[in-house]
Enzyme design. Structure first.
Site, PDB file in Angstrom:
ATOM      1  N   GLU A 202      36.199 -20.733  45.662  1.00  0.00           N
ATOM      2  CA  GLU A 202      35.448 -19.625  45.056  1.00  0.00           C
ATOM      3  C   GLU A 202      33.967 -19.953  44.825  1.00  0.00           C
ATOM      4  O   GLU A 202      33.480 -19.966  43.694  1.00  0.00           O
ATOM      5  CB  GLU A 202      36.093 -19.220  43.725  1.00  0.00           C
ATOM      6  CG  GLU A 202      37.516 -18.722  43.876  1.00  0.00           C
ATOM      7  CD  GLU A 202      38.109 -18.231  42.564  1.00  0.00           C
ATOM      8  OE1 GLU A 202      37.505 -18.461  41.496  1.00  0.00           O
ATOM      9  OE2 GLU A 202      39.184 -17.601  42.599  1.00  0.00           O
ATOM     10  N   ASN A 325      41.659 -15.845  47.149  1.00  0.00           N
ATOM     11  CA  ASN A 325      42.151 -15.736  45.787  1.00  0.00           C
ATOM     12  C   ASN A 325      42.000 -14.288  45.358  1.00  0.00           C
ATOM     13  O   ASN A 325      40.882 -13.760  45.326  1.00  0.00           O
ATOM     14  CB  ASN A 325      41.374 -16.653  44.853  1.00  0.00           C
ATOM     15  CG  ASN A 325      41.588 -18.119  45.155  1.00  0.00           C
ATOM     16  OD1 ASN A 325      42.449 -18.476  45.966  1.00  0.00           O
ATOM     17  ND2 ASN A 325      40.824 -18.979  44.502  1.00  0.00           N
ATOM     18  N   TYR A 327      43.068 -11.332  42.450  1.00  0.00           N
ATOM     19  CA  TYR A 327      43.628 -10.979  41.146  1.00  0.00           C
ATOM     20  C   TYR A 327      43.579  -9.486  40.871  1.00  0.00           C
ATOM     21  O   TYR A 327      44.499  -8.937  40.270  1.00  0.00           O
ATOM     22  CB  TYR A 327      42.902 -11.752  40.040  1.00  0.00           C
ATOM     23  CG  TYR A 327      43.201 -13.227  40.081  1.00  0.00           C
ATOM     24  CD1 TYR A 327      44.355 -13.738  39.506  1.00  0.00           C
ATOM     25  CD2 TYR A 327      42.351 -14.121  40.739  1.00  0.00           C
ATOM     26  CE1 TYR A 327      44.659 -15.094  39.570  1.00  0.00           C
ATOM     27  CE2 TYR A 327      42.645 -15.474  40.800  1.00  0.00           C
ATOM     28  CZ  TYR A 327      43.799 -15.954  40.221  1.00  0.00           C
ATOM     29  OH  TYR A 327      44.102 -17.285  40.290  1.00  0.00           O
ATOM     30  N   GLU A 386      45.502 -17.999  45.751  1.00  0.00           N
ATOM     31  CA  GLU A 386      45.747 -17.790  44.323  1.00  0.00           C
ATOM     32  C   GLU A 386      46.095 -16.327  44.112  1.00  0.00           C
ATOM     33  O   GLU A 386      45.436 -15.441  44.644  1.00  0.00           O
ATOM     34  CB  GLU A 386      44.524 -18.124  43.462  1.00  0.00           C
ATOM     35  CG  GLU A 386      44.183 -19.589  43.351  1.00  0.00           C
ATOM     36  CD  GLU A 386      43.013 -19.839  42.405  1.00  0.00           C
ATOM     37  OE1 GLU A 386      42.759 -18.977  41.512  1.00  0.00           O
ATOM     38  OE2 GLU A 386      42.349 -20.871  42.558  1.00  0.00           O
TER      39      GLU A 386
END
Length: 483
Positions: A202, A325, A327, A386
Site C-alpha cells: 500500500e 487490498n 476493504y 487483504e
C-alpha cells in the site's frame, strides 16, 4: 503453547461430515452458514491464504540484532497510538511462529503472506546484513513449507529502519537504491524457497497517512512530503523488481496496492471533482505509472520536478501479479483545507453498513475494482492480499469467539470473488486480513481484524467462528467439493 493447539483441535473435533472438520453444531448455528446454493464456484486452483505484517505481529523488537523502525519511534511517542500500546510484543510471533504455522495448517490455509522487517534484515537500513534476522525468516519459511503452506513474502510493510528515516527516508531519492540492496539481501537468502515476492504494501496509504496527514509513522505532513514519498516508493518498487529479476529467473514478482471505488459524497460539481482528485491520489497514482508509464494527468505537473530520465521506465517494470487490498469504497467531498487535493471523506449514503471503524461495506465494490483492472490495466493476475473487517468481538465461549458480522463480511466478499472471476477478471486467490488480532497501527491493540483471537496479556490464541468458517471452505475446496 500446546494448550492453544488443543483448544483448536477440540473446536474442530465434533464434525458433522467426515470430510469436513467443523465446529460443534451449536457453534456452526451461531456462525454464518456455508455459501448458499448457486454461489459461483471458485476455481480448483484458487489460492486460499491469510496475511499479516512484521511490525503488527512479531514483537521482539530488540532481539536478534533488530534495530528500531519508524513505527517503534512513532508508537513510543505519547499521544500517537489510541490506546497507548506499541508493537514491542504484539502477538509475540517471533517466538511463537511455529505454533502459528501449525494453527494455519490445522485451519487449512494453503498460503501465507507475511512481511519481512527491513530493520531485522539490515538494522541500519544499508550496509551489513544481519544473519540472525534472516535466520528467523529461514525458520519461518521452512516451517510453512513443512506444513504445505506457500509463503508469499512482502519486502516492505511500512516499518522503515529509523536509521534511514534520519537520512531522509522516503523523501530521499537514494532510498530507491537502498531498497534494491535490501531486496537483494532478502531474496538472495530466501528466494530458493519463496517464489512470490511483493515489493511494497500500500504505497499510496503509506505516503498519504505517514507523509501527508502525519497520523502514521513517520508522522510527516504536507503535500510536498507526500509527493516525494509517493514518487520514491514507486521508484523503489521498480528498482526492487529489477534487483530481484537479476538474482533469479524463477520468481513471481509483484506489489500490493490498496484499491477502492471512489464516489462523490453528493452530486455537487465540487464534490465530483474532489472525488476524481482523491481517486488519483489513492488509486491511479500507483496504477498509471506501473501499467502505463505516466502519472495521472491531474497531478502530473506536481510530480514532474521529481521525475528524472528513466524513472518512469523503471517504475513500469513488468510484474507477474498484483496484490489488491480491498476493504470498501470511499465517499469524498470537496475540502479546501485538505492537503490531499482539497478532498476529504464525506458523509456515507443513508443506511450504508459499516464496520466498527466506520468503513463502509460493499462487496460489489471489490468486483468494481477488479473490473477496472480488467478494463483499464490489461487484466493482470490478481490476488486479494487483504480483505477483512474490524468488529467488537465478544469473549470466547466454549473455546470459540462468535463473530457473525465478520463471518458474513468474508462470505459476501468470497461470493464477489466468484462473480468477478465469472466476469473475466483474472483473480487467482484470496488472503484474509488477518490471521491474528494484532497491533493495528494508530489504533493499537483495541481494534481487531483477526480470524483468530489473541489475548495480548496471555498470548492465548482462540479461533473465531469466521476462522472456522474459512476452514470449512478451504478444506472443502482442497477435497474438491463445492463450497
Amino acid at each position: 503453547m500446546l494448550r492453544r493447539r488443543d483448544l483448536l483441535l477440540s473446536a474442530l473435533a465434533a464434525a458433522s461430515l467426515p470430510a469436513l472438520p467443523l465446529p460443534t453444531r451449536a457453534q456452526t448455528a451461531a456462525a454464518a452458514p456455508l455459501l448458499p446454493a448457486g454461489t459461483p464456484r471458485l476455481p480448483a486452483d484458487f489460492v486460499w491464504g491469510a496475511s499479516t505484517s512484521a511490525y503488527q505481529i512479531e514483537g521482539a523488537v530488540t532481539e536478534g540484532g533488530r534495530k528500531p523502525s519508524i513505527w517503534d519511534v512513532f508508537a513510543h511517542t505519547p499521544g500517537r497510538i489510541a490506546d497507548g500500546t506499541t508493537g514491542d510484543v504484539a502477538c509475540d510471533h517471533y517466538h511463537r511462529y511455529a505454533d502459528d504455522v501449525a494453527l494455519m495448517g490445522d485451519l487449512g490455509f494453503q498460503a501465507y503472506r507475511f512481511s519481512l522487517a527491513w530493520p531485522r534484515v539490515m538494522p541500519e537500513g544499508t550496509g551489513p546484513v544481519n544473519a540472525a534476522g534472516l535466520d528467523f525468516y529461514d525458520r519461518l519459511v521452512d516451517s510453512l513449507l513443512a506444513r504445505g503452506i506457500q509463503p508469499m513474502a512482502c519486502l516492505y510493510h511500512w516499518d522503515l529502519p529509523q536509521a534511514l528515516q534520519e537520512r531522509g527516508g522516503w523523501r530521499n531519492r537514494d532510498i530507491a537504491h537502498w531498497f534494491a540492496d535490501y531486496a537483494t539481501a532478502a531474496i538472495g537468502r530466501l528466494g530458493d524457497r519463496v517464489k512470490p515476492w511483493a515489493m511494497l504494501n500500500e504505497p499510496s496509504v503509506h505516503a498519504i497517512f505517514g507523509h501527508g496527514f502525519g497520523n502514521h509513522a513517520p508522522g510527516l505532513t504536507g503535500w510536498d512530503s507526500y509527493v516525494k514519498a509517493q514518487h520514491h516508493l514507486n521508484l523503489a518498487q521498480g528498482t526492487g523488481i529489477a534487483a530481484a529479476r537479476a538474482l533469479r529467473a524463477d520468481l513471481k514478482l509483484g506489489t500490493v496496492l490498496s484499491l477502492q471505488p471512489i464516489f462523490p459524497a453528493s452530486q455537487d460539481p465540487a464534490d465530483i471533482a474532489a472525488a476524481a482528485r482523491f481517486d488519483a491520489c489513492w488509486n491511479t497514482i500507483n496504477l498509471d505509472p506501473l501499467f502505463h508509464g505516466r502519472y495521472p494527468d491531474l497531478f502530473a505537473e506536481d510530480f514532474a520536478p521529481l521525475v528524472k530520465p528513466g524513472d518512469l521506465e523503471t517504475i513500469r517494470a513488468p510484474i507477474d501479479f498484483l496484490g489488491v487490498n480491498y476493504y470498501g469504497p470511499s465517499y469524498i467531498k470537496h475540502d479546501p483545507n485538505a492537503f490531499l487535493g482539497q478532498a476529504s471523506w464525506g458523509a456515507l449514503p443513508p443506511n450504508t453498513p459499516q464496520t466498527l471503524l466506520g468503513w463502509p461495506i460493499s462487496a460489489q465494490g471489490m468486483v468494481d475494482v477488479l473490473a477496472r483492472l480488467r478494463d483499464a490495466y490489461g487484466n493482470p493476475p490478481v490476488f486479494i492480499t487483504e480483505n477483512g473487517a474490524c468488529y467488537e468481538d465478544p469473549a470466547p465461549v466454549d473455546g470459540v469467539v462468535q463473530d457473525p458480522a465478520r463471518t458474513e463480511y468474508i462470505r459476501a466478499h468470497l461470493v464477489a470473488a466468484g462473480q468477478a472471476i465469472a466476469q473475466g477478471c483474472a483473480l487467482k486467490g484470496y488472503y484474509v486480513w488477518s490471521l491474528l488480532d494484532n497491533f493495528e497501527w494508530a489504533e493499537g491493540e483495541r481494534r481487531r481484524f483477526g480470524v483468530v483471537r489473541v489475548d495480548f496479556a496471555s498470548q492465548q490464541r482462540t479461533p473465531k467462528a469466521s476462522g472456522l468458517y474459512l476452514s470449512q471452505l478451504m478444506k472443502a475446496a482442497r477435497a474438491g467439493a463445492a463450497p
